[in-house]
Every structure is written in C-alpha cells, then in structure tokens.
Design an enzyme around this catalytic site. Structure first.
Site, mmCIF file in Angstrom:
data_model
loop_
_atom_site.group_PDB
_atom_site.id
_atom_site.type_symbol
_atom_site.label_atom_id
_atom_site.label_comp_id
_atom_site.label_asym_id
_atom_site.label_seq_id
_atom_site.Cartn_x
_atom_site.Cartn_y
_atom_site.Cartn_z
ATOM 1 N N GLU A 170 6.115 -7.911 2.986
ATOM 2 C CA GLU A 170 5.891 -7.933 1.586
ATOM 3 C C GLU A 170 7.461 -8.399 1.006
ATOM 4 O O GLU A 170 8.459 -7.690 0.674
ATOM 5 C CB GLU A 170 5.928 -6.541 1.427
ATOM 6 C CG GLU A 170 4.491 -6.016 1.633
ATOM 7 C CD GLU A 170 4.094 -4.509 1.282
ATOM 8 O OE1 GLU A 170 5.008 -4.092 0.335
ATOM 9 O OE2 GLU A 170 3.238 -3.917 1.850
ATOM 10 N N HIS A 410 -9.242 6.836 1.481
ATOM 11 C CA HIS A 410 -7.949 6.247 1.911
ATOM 12 C C HIS A 410 -7.207 6.824 3.028
ATOM 13 O O HIS A 410 -7.239 8.154 3.226
ATOM 14 C CB HIS A 410 -7.029 6.338 0.741
ATOM 15 C CG HIS A 410 -5.847 5.867 0.653
ATOM 16 N ND1 HIS A 410 -4.773 6.353 0.456
ATOM 17 C CD2 HIS A 410 -5.396 4.610 1.246
ATOM 18 C CE1 HIS A 410 -3.534 5.702 0.884
ATOM 19 N NE2 HIS A 410 -3.947 4.529 1.011
ATOM 20 N N HIS A 411 -6.841 6.360 4.071
ATOM 21 C CA HIS A 411 -5.922 6.939 5.084
ATOM 22 C C HIS A 411 -4.573 6.323 5.168
ATOM 23 O O HIS A 411 -4.345 5.237 5.611
ATOM 24 C CB HIS A 411 -6.633 6.436 6.495
ATOM 25 C CG HIS A 411 -8.123 7.088 6.849
ATOM 26 N ND1 HIS A 411 -9.002 6.648 7.494
ATOM 27 C CD2 HIS A 411 -8.693 8.003 5.895
ATOM 28 C CE1 HIS A 411 -10.126 7.365 7.438
ATOM 29 N NE2 HIS A 411 -9.996 8.159 6.377
ATOM 30 N N GLU A 412 -3.628 6.848 4.426
ATOM 31 C CA GLU A 412 -2.047 6.601 4.719
ATOM 32 C C GLU A 412 -1.783 7.270 6.198
ATOM 33 O O GLU A 412 -1.729 8.472 6.031
ATOM 34 C CB GLU A 412 -1.453 6.957 3.666
ATOM 35 C CG GLU A 412 0.135 6.777 3.796
ATOM 36 C CD GLU A 412 0.418 5.208 3.848
ATOM 37 O OE1 GLU A 412 0.187 4.391 3.029
ATOM 38 O OE2 GLU A 412 0.918 5.120 4.934
ATOM 39 N N HIS A 479 -3.943 -2.036 4.433
ATOM 40 C CA HIS A 479 -2.444 -2.396 3.851
ATOM 41 C C HIS A 479 -1.523 -2.155 4.903
ATOM 42 O O HIS A 479 -1.598 -1.403 5.895
ATOM 43 C CB HIS A 479 -2.072 -1.237 2.801
ATOM 44 C CG HIS A 479 -2.709 -1.992 1.646
ATOM 45 N ND1 HIS A 479 -2.134 -2.113 0.299
ATOM 46 C CD2 HIS A 479 -4.161 -2.486 1.189
ATOM 47 C CE1 HIS A 479 -3.010 -2.564 -0.459
ATOM 48 N NE2 HIS A 479 -4.184 -2.760 -0.148
ATOM 49 N N GLU A 480 -0.291 -2.683 4.878
ATOM 50 C CA GLU A 480 0.852 -2.742 5.713
ATOM 51 C C GLU A 480 -0.022 -3.412 7.109
ATOM 52 O O GLU A 480 0.255 -2.879 8.089
ATOM 53 C CB GLU A 480 1.607 -1.532 5.937
ATOM 54 C CG GLU A 480 2.407 -1.324 4.671
ATOM 55 C CD GLU A 480 1.669 -0.889 3.522
ATOM 56 O OE1 GLU A 480 0.719 0.154 4.100
ATOM 57 O OE2 GLU A 480 1.785 -1.121 2.214
ATOM 58 N N GLU A 498 -3.724 -6.338 2.732
ATOM 59 C CA GLU A 498 -2.615 -6.741 2.064
ATOM 60 C C GLU A 498 -1.776 -7.859 2.699
ATOM 61 O O GLU A 498 -1.957 -8.606 2.895
ATOM 62 C CB GLU A 498 -1.910 -5.459 1.885
ATOM 63 C CG GLU A 498 -0.559 -5.492 0.655
ATOM 64 C CD GLU A 498 0.071 -4.322 0.581
ATOM 65 O OE1 GLU A 498 0.389 -3.668 1.956
ATOM 66 O OE2 GLU A 498 0.629 -3.683 -0.369
ATOM 67 N N GLU A 504 1.714 -3.791 -6.473
ATOM 68 C CA GLU A 504 2.667 -2.463 -6.308
ATOM 69 C C GLU A 504 4.103 -2.665 -6.634
ATOM 70 O O GLU A 504 4.780 -1.720 -7.360
ATOM 71 C CB GLU A 504 2.605 -1.705 -5.056
ATOM 72 C CG GLU A 504 2.810 -2.408 -3.974
ATOM 73 C CD GLU A 504 2.794 -1.675 -2.509
ATOM 74 O OE1 GLU A 504 2.435 -0.442 -2.380
ATOM 75 O OE2 GLU A 504 2.887 -2.319 -1.557
HETATM 76 C C1 NOJ Z 1 1.501 1.073 0.254
HETATM 77 C C2 NOJ Z 1 0.211 0.365 -0.393
HETATM 78 O O1 NOJ Z 1 0.400 -1.041 -0.214
HETATM 79 C C3 NOJ Z 1 -0.433 0.892 -1.534
HETATM 80 O O2 NOJ Z 1 -1.520 0.339 -2.070
HETATM 81 C C4 NOJ Z 1 -0.599 2.604 -1.467
HETATM 82 O O3 NOJ Z 1 -0.809 3.007 -2.797
HETATM 83 C C5 NOJ Z 1 0.805 3.099 -0.715
HETATM 84 N N1 NOJ Z 1 1.067 2.502 0.274
HETATM 85 C C6 NOJ Z 1 0.392 4.453 -0.484
HETATM 86 O O4 NOJ Z 1 -0.597 4.639 0.665
HETATM 87 CA CA CA Z 2 2.017 -2.146 0.725
#
Ligand code: NOJ
Ligand code: CA
Length: 707
Positions: A170, A410-412, A479-480, A498, A504
């Site tokens: 990023e 969604h899995h953060e 993402h990441e 991503e 963002e």
């Molecule tokens: C970073 C991600 O790129 C974004 O899309 C997401 O909303 C946030 N992390 C939280 O998970």
């Molecule tokens: Ca991100």
C-alpha cells in the site's frame, strides 16, 4: 562418494558443453534467450530483443545453508526443446479464451554436490519466464539463504514501481530513471531506450517491459534491489569479467524469515516460482499480455463451478473509513440488522449482486494496536462465527435470499494467521451453512513471532486459505494479501485481492494522487485483479466532513482527506481497475437518485474479452471490455487534461450501438470542481471514432449497447 557419482554422470552424459545449443527464440523470433555456463560452472542468461541485447549476462542460482552449492560447478547433462500452441478457457477473467503459445528450453544440470537442477525457460511473443527445479541427493531439508537471479538491464530508461517492502504493497508509485531505483517491488515496469538498430515496424522509441513472478505458491515473495553488494561480487572470482555489469543491474531480494533465512523445504527438492519478463513495443501491450496466467497450472477445481461468479457489490464499509460508522458495536455501529436490510434493498433495486458487511462479528474492540502474541497466537480476539448481538445473521440471510442478493462475509484477522488457520475449516463450514459463498479477508496488523507479511510463512498461509475456501466452495477477496501471481488460474475461487493503495487511503490520509489510477493498470494490475473499491461520489466528503462523528481513527488523516479524481474518473475506474468482484464503494445514500449511478447499474463485471487501447504509465489509459453483447470503455488521465481519439474498430462490424457517455463536465477539474459531469447519448458503429475529452484528474466511462 558424491564426487565419484558426479564424475560417472559427467563421463556418461556430458559431451563438450560448448557444442550444445542453449538458446531459444519466441515463436515470432523477436525475443531470444541464451543460457550460458562458464568453465567454472557458473550459470547465467542473457536476452536479446529485436536482435539487440536487452538483458545482458545475468547470474542465476541460489545460496543455501550448510555450504550446499546451488550456484556453480555445474555441468550440462542434456538439453530439451519443446513447443506448445494451445488455447484454454477460464470461467472468469479479463479474457475468457487465452492462447498459450511458447517455445521451451530445459537445461538439465548437475554438480559435484549431487545437486541436480533443471532450468526451464519459456519464450512467448509477449515475454518470457524461467524457473528453477532443484533436486539434491540424500538431503531431507534445504534452507535457502539467497537468490542470485539478476536482471542486468542494458540500456537506461524510465521505470514505474513501488518500493520493496516485505510488509505492505500500500505504497505510492515512483517514476524514476532505471539506474536510480534502489529497490522495488514487482511488477516492476520500465521502458528501456530502444537501440538505433533495433529491428521493428513499431514507431515506439522504447521497449516496455515488466519484471514479476508467476505461480508463487511455496516461496517467499521476490523484490528487486539495484546492484550487487561488494560482498556478493567478491564471492565470484573475476565477477566483473564474467558479468558485464550494466548500470541498471537488479538482483532478487527474497522476503526473509525472522532469522534471515529465505525459504525452507523439508524435502530433497523445490521448484521456484517463474521469474517473468513481459516485453512489448507499447506500454498497453503489457496489459494485454496473458503471460502470467499462461505460466500457472490449469484449474484443479472439478465439477460444477457455478458457485464461482463475478459480482457487483456494495457494502457497509466506507462509513467506517470516514469515521461516521464503526466496526465495533457502539452507537455508530454500521453492521446492524436494520442497516443490512437497507443495503440489501438498495442492491436489489439497482441490479447489484451482493452486499459486504464489515464489523459484523465479535473481536473488533482489540483490532488496532494489538500485535502481542501469547504462545505464538496473537491476542486479537476475532471470532468468525460470532455475530454481534445487533447483527441478526439468520434474519439477514433470510432477507437477502428473499431479495436474490448474495452476502459477502468478512474475516479481518488483524494478522493473527495462526488462530485463523486453526479455525479455517470450522469457520468456512459455518459460513457456507449460513448461505455465504464469498468472503473478504484482511490482515491489517502484524504477524505473530516477527514473521513478515510476504515471506514463505505467510505465502503458505494464504495458499492454505485458498485451498480451504475451495473445499467449502467459497470465493475470496483478500486484503493485505501476498501479491497476485496468477494462481487464480489454478484456484479460480481466489477471485480478487487488494495489495495496493486502495480507496480507503483517501478517507484518512493525504490520499492517492491523480496519477495513481493510471499507474495501477501498468504495474499492480499486470499481476491480476485488484479490489481497489472505486466509486466514491461524495468526493469532498461533504456529507461527512462536518459530521460530529467523523474522527481520525488511525492518525494518518492530515485533515484534508478527499478523493483526488473527478466523478467521471470514478466511473471509468470500474472498467479500468479490473476486478471480477467490483464494488461501488460509497455509502448508498450518495448513489440514491444520482443519474451517473446508471453506469454501475448497467455495468457487467463478467467480461469475456478486454483490450487496453492506449496509454502511458502514470499519464493516461483507455481500456475496453466486452461482456455478452455490451462493451464498456474506461479512460482516465493523471493531473493533466487530455483529449484522446478512440477508433471504435473493436465493435462488431455491421452493428449499430447506442452509447451512453459519462464524461467530465466542461468546467470539471479534480481539485476545484470534481463533481461536474455530463451524460450524452450517441449512436455509433465500428467505423466511427470517439473523441474523449478528459479534465485534469478526470476520465470517461462509456457503455455501448447493440441496437
Ligand atoms: C483494511 C482493508 O483494506 C479494508 O478494506 C478493511 O475495511 C479494513 N482493513 C478493516 O478490515
Ligand atoms: Ca488495505
């Protein structure tokens, strides 16, 4: 003993190496690669384009622990030449039908350490790839400490890249002379000055190329560093004579383990990812190349794959980045049952396939700033099967089903890969049972035990997630991520990711500059689809800037956040920034009743064919895609206003098309008047030319429908 075996092999199999042919050409004969081995068994290669040296002699090989010699004393055992010309199909992609046409040379080598190496080279008309296939006798563990592969670029030129980082992609792009790039991540795109005597019919004064890798599945990621260190040179006696070092000599740097080793294999063999160089006379030729996909293995998923399908989506998402909503269950909570239904209604009314909900599950309270681990497991408390109390998942899924809308889960993980991996099968089973077929994952946080994001440890993790998701018939938007290298061909459930500075960043930093979006197609997107999440209509955040709820939630906001494009460029980005899961990222209230949103309603992300028509990295780009009978065209420019003429020769002959053109208003400017736009309709055919006028930081989106 080793030496005796080696001598026997040598005597039996090795005629004089000098008599061996070790070069191959691309099918159109424009590119030639020569493999070299010197009298001390050092191995190298060079590449000619149009008859001139493009990559000068460059080293090959690896260094390993315990004195294992993976780089020299080699002898050639045999060489093999094959060719292939086939077409194959994928269930989704920029192009559904792809030609795979190459000549292959395999050089079989061995050295006195009982190291057997096959160097496999493939030459296509649009570039080349090579990889290492090592087998070491009587070994059960190989630890790599260094990759020696170099790219000794002969001429100087201009390059476009992000810096090398083993933690993040990023980052902002830099336009730099080749010989001033200290380090870079890949895809590393450049144009090298074309030598006077270069044979081509093209008017281009340069050769465009991009260095990347394909099929990264069990290896650390590769980045590039300018120039070998003194120490690296001293390891090879007479290095300067052996390798004519050019001013832009890049060497591979692999993402390390915490102990600085690079890759570990608990077996006697390993295969590297392909090291790739896409080559073209035109910058857009790089975008139109399918080389990365062609170097990946065919699809391994069997049976009915209709659960994998491109979709358009909206989501409870942007509000959190603006700070007017929150992931945690407080008074600003975004993912409530009521809000979820509002989004589902909006999707159903606007020809949108799916809705993403972030902040629906327990654990967000400890997301940011929690990177400590205990017994190797981080203290993030995310639970992927526990919805917050105000998110009635069963009712939401029932409602979504009734309205024909898919839910994207969604899995953060916050970087907590150990506990995520431990829960994978149970989590995906639960998710699928609820009726969710697609999951967005995230790794915003540091990894346990000082692992970096892009080392072999995490590459293995991502691959395990892709496989587990496939077992449960779940598609992924990561993402990441680890960078794209074409594994979507093998696992088409790995749909998008991503791995770039996405939308963002505009919410809480100085934002992505106007050139960013015309850099991405020539760099990051050469690797594969990008979930940039375009589509902000409230460009100046007018509806949220003064909200008492807007807070700086991660300290990056310089107080001047906004989106640095015109509105028409936001529409164009839906076409340009290819993603089979394409998001309209703004809060839905900003789309309600907006005439320009019709473009997204009509947009079909399931394209069959694409072509980048015109462009220069960091300056402008125009790309067209066909989906069924419709065509969608996106054009965008950097901070400069531009006019381009696009001959519509891509349209079917003998058809008339009604076009809807979403253009910048005459007074539009990304900085001073970003929301000025106009919509025009016109009937056209393939013999017409479309003149597109783009404002500074602007763009244009066109929808062609057959009449
Ligand atoms: C970073 C991600 O790129 C974004 O899309 C997401 O909303 C946030 N992390 C939280 O998970
Ligand atoms: Ca991100």
């Amino acid at each position: 003993m080793k030496r005796i075996i080696f001598i026997i092999i040598s005597l039996l199999l090795i005629p004089s190496c000098s008599s061996r042919k070790t070069e191959i050409y691309s099918p159109d004969k424009n590119i030639r690669l020569r493999f070299n081995i010197d009298n001390e068994g050092f191995i190298s290669y060079n590449v000619k384009v149009g008859g001139n040296i493009f990559i000068d002699d460059s080293r090959l090989g690896f260094e390993a622990k315990d004195g294992l010699n993976l780089s020299n004393s080699f002898e050639i055992i045999k060489t093999e030449f094959t060719s292939k010309d086939e077409t194959w199909e994928q269930i989704w992609g920029e192009n559904k039908v792809i030609r795979n046409h190459y000549n292959e040379m395999s050089v079989y080598l061995a050295n006195e350490d009982s190291v057997f190496l096959t160097m496999r080279f493939r030459l296509f008309d649009d570039g080349l790839g090579f990889r290492y296939e090592y087998r070491i006798k009587d070994t059960d563990k190989i630890i790599l400490t260094n990759e020696l592969t170099s790219f000794n670029i002969k001429e100087n030129g201009t390059s476009w890249s992000i810096p090398a980082s083993f933690e993040t992609y990023e980052l902002l792009y830099r336009t730099l002379p080749l010989n001033e790039v200290d380090n870079a991540n890949t895809p590393f795109t450049f144009k090298a000055t074309r030598p006077q005597d270069y044979k081509t019919t093209s008017k281009s004064e340069a050769i465009y190329a991009s260095i990347h890798e394909a099929a990264l599945t069990d290896f650390p990621e590769m980045t590039l560093r300018l120039r070998l260190t003194k120490d690296e040179r001293q390891k090879v006696k007479g290095f300067e004579e052996k390798f004519r070092v050019q001013s832009s000599e890049f060497k591979v740097q692999l993402a390390p383990y915490p102990d600085k080793t690079k890759a570990i294999f608990e077996k006697d063999n390993f295969i590297s990812p392909w090291r790739t160089i896409q080559i073209s006379d035109k910058a857009v030729g790089l975008i139109n190349s399918n080389l990365i996909l062609n170097l990946n293995e065919p699809c391994v998923l069997e049976g009915d794959l209709s659960w994998i399908r491109p979709m358009k989506y909206v989501g409870v998402w942007w509000g959190m980045h603006l700070g007017v909503e929150s992931w945690v269950m407080d008074e600003r909570h975004g993912a409530t049952t009521e809000n979820a239904k509002r989004y589902i209604d909006f999707a159903a009314a606007n020809n949108i396939d799916a809705v993403l909900f972030e902040g629906w599950n327990e654990g967000w309270e400890s997301w940011i700033g929690t990177s400590e681990t205990q017994g190797g497991v981080s203290l993030h408390g995310f639970d992927y099967t526990k919805p917050y109390a105000d998110f009635d998942i069963d009712e939401i899924m029932r409602y979504a089903k009734e309205k024909g809308i898919e839910v994207i889960g969604h899995h953060e993980t916050g970087g907590d890969v150990i506990s995520y991996e431990n829960q994978l099968d149970e989590t995906f089973r639960w998710t699928k049972e609820k009726g969710i077929n697609c999951v967005k994952t995230g790794y915003a946080g540091s990894l346990p035990d000082n692992h970096n994001h892009h080392g072999q440890y995490n590459v293995r993790h991502y691959r395990n997630v892709v496989k587990a998701a496939a077992r449960h018939k779940i598609t992924l938007d990561v993402h990441e991520p680890i960078k794209a290298t074409g594994i979507r061909r093998t696992y088409p459930n790995m749909m998008t990711r991503e791995g770039a500075r996405g939308m963002e960043w505009n919410a809480w930093s100085e934002g992505n500059p106007p050139e960013h979006h015309v850099m991405l197609p020539f760099t990051r997107l050469l690797a594969g689809p990008l979930d940039y999440t375009p589509g902000t209509f409230d460009i100046l955040f007018e509806n949220s800037r003064h909200s008492p709820l807007r807070k700086k939630w991660n300290g990056n906001d310089k107080g001047n956040s906004r989106v640095n494009t015109t509105l028409a460029k936001q529409l164009a980005n839906w076409v340009i920034l290819y993603s089979p899961l394409q998001m309209a990222s703004d809060m839905i209230e900003h789309y309600e009743g907006h005439p320009a949103f019709q473009f997204f309603r009509d947009f079909n992300p399931d394209c069959d064919w694409s072509e980048a028509l015109q462009g220069e990295p960091g300056e402008y780009v125009a790309i067209v895609r066909r989906a069924g009978e419709d065509f969608f065209l996106g054009a965008a420019t950097d901070g400069e206003a531009r006019e381009i003429a696009i001959p519509l020769t891509f349209l079917e002959k003998d058809y008339q098309y009604e076009t809807t053109i979403y253009a910048d208003g005459d007074d539009a400017h990304w900085e001073t008047n970003p929301t000025s736009y106009k919509i025009e309709k016109k009937t056209v055919s393939s013999s017409d030319t479309l003149f597109i006028k783009m404002a500074a930081g602007g763009g244009c989106a066109v929808n062609f429908k057959t009449l």
